[in-house]
Design an enzyme around this catalytic site. Structure first.
Site, short mmCIF file in Angstrom:
data_model
loop_
_atom_site.label_atom_id
_atom_site.label_comp_id
_atom_site.label_asym_id
_atom_site.label_seq_id
_atom_site.Cartn_x
_atom_site.Cartn_y
_atom_site.Cartn_z
CE1 TYR A 38 6.84 -7.47 8.77
CE2 TYR A 38 9.00 -7.94 7.84
CZ TYR A 38 7.68 -7.57 7.67
OH TYR A 38 7.20 -7.30 6.42
CG HIS A 46 12.46 -9.77 3.89
ND1 HIS A 46 12.17 -9.65 5.24
CD2 HIS A 46 11.44 -9.14 3.25
CE1 HIS A 46 11.05 -8.98 5.39
NE2 HIS A 46 10.58 -8.67 4.20
CE LYS A 52 8.81 -6.23 -2.87
NZ LYS A 52 9.35 -5.16 -1.99
CG HIS A 98 2.52 -4.79 4.89
ND1 HIS A 98 3.57 -5.45 4.29
CD2 HIS A 98 3.07 -4.06 5.90
CE1 HIS A 98 4.71 -5.12 4.89
NE2 HIS A 98 4.43 -4.29 5.87
NE ARG A 110 5.86 -9.32 3.55
CZ ARG A 110 6.66 -10.23 3.03
NH1 ARG A 110 6.20 -11.42 2.75
NH2 ARG A 110 7.94 -9.97 2.77
NE ARG A 166 7.47 -8.81 -0.70
CZ ARG A 166 8.45 -9.70 -0.75
NH1 ARG A 166 8.26 -10.87 -1.37
NH2 ARG A 166 9.63 -9.45 -0.21
#
Length: 295
Positions: free
Chosen positions: A274, A265, A170, A239, A242, A146
């Site tokens: 995706y 993720h 994250k 993004h 990505r 990211r």
């Protein structure tokens, strides 16, 4: 009822990024202002769903998208959940709220040809800025990280011997991603010139022309600049790069679970977004190859 305590909870206990915490604060403060002006009410414990519904209607009437409205309500819902957790309220007025319907957004990735064109444009980089830009494009496309993760990389993030990079995702979740040999080569070239630009004591791996830690907006401008020149896509953001990383791997037959781990993720459902384009590519190959279709 302390908004400050809620923000501390998001930052310290939930490990949300500073950017995310600021977004939550902005949404909650916006509703509090609306409740005060419209209903002369400043105590969230006395707010009813019908009043929140009025805010939703006003947002929609002012052409705020359903997606943005849902995000704002999500912030408010999290605040009420926090107040419930600490015993400030007995029930949340948003307990039975259903999000507004939003159209599915199809992210169109760059093609391999478009990505290749950018690398061709940057491969002769010799000055600091262009070499840094090449390194940024290589890192994003080779790892799928990211934008915020890229910005927060430090000089110790890359292990040249093992050819890996440590990415802090994250909620401070760490993952180790392998690096292509070409990225390591670019890293060596970049590091050789970084020392002459970076400010004394600066630990950030990627820095601006003035030697300070690179920032999110600059990363966007860099990606948008180069890909706007080689791609006809409406969106040319980090993004999308990505997204291209994930799509191109899936097109080559890489297992979805592996792509999930590389992207950082938490659930497979996030990665499945995706798969649309890889499935479309499969359909195209199938359509051209199947004997019955050739007839």
């Amino acid at each position: 009822m302390s908004l400050t305590s809620f923000l501390d909870y998001l930052s310290l206990e939930k490990n949300y990024s500073k950017h995310t915490v600021v977004a939550y604060e902005k949404d909650v403060v916006e509703f509090l202002a609306f409740a005060k002006i419209t209903f002369d009410e400043s105590n969230l414990a006395d707010i009813h769903y019908v009043q929140i519904r009025s805010w939703i209607v006003s947002l929609v009437d002012n052409d705020v998208s359903n997606r943005t409205v849902n995000r704002k309500i999500s912030s408010l819902k999290a605040y009420y959940k926090f107040l419930l957790k600490i015993g400030e309220i007995e029930a949340s007025p948003l307990a039975k709220h259903k999000s507004l319907k939003t159209p599915k957004r199809l992210q169109i990735p760059f093609s391999e040809v478009e990505v290749g064109a950018v690398f061709d444009r940057l491969k002769e980089a010799d000055d600091f800025a262009t070499l840094r830009d090449l390194f940024i494009v290589e890192l994003l496309y080779a790892t799928g990280m990211r934008r915020a993760e890229l910005v927060d990389l430090t000089v110790g993030s890359i292990d040249v011997v093992q050819k890996t990079i440590k990415i802090i995702g994250k909620r401070n979740k760490e993952r180790i991603v392998p690096l292509l040999s070409s990225v390591v080569v670019t890293y060596d070239r970049y590091i050789a010139v970084r020392s002459s630009v970076a400010s004394s004591g600066e630990d950030a791996l990627l820095v601006t022309n003035k030697g300070a830690k690179i920032y999110s907006t600059l990363v966007y401008r860099i990606i948008n600049r180069y890909f706007s020149e080689t791609s006809d896509k409406l969106k040319t953001s980090p993004h999308i790069l990505r997204h291209s990383f994930a799509t191109h791997l899936l097109n080559q037959g890489v297992d979805l679970n592996i792509v999930k781990e590389l992207l950082g993720h938490a659930s497979l459902a996030s990665t499945q977004v995706y798969t649309h384009n890889s499935v479309q590519a499969l359909k195209d190959v199938y359509s051209k190859a199947h004997p019955r279709n050739k007839k």
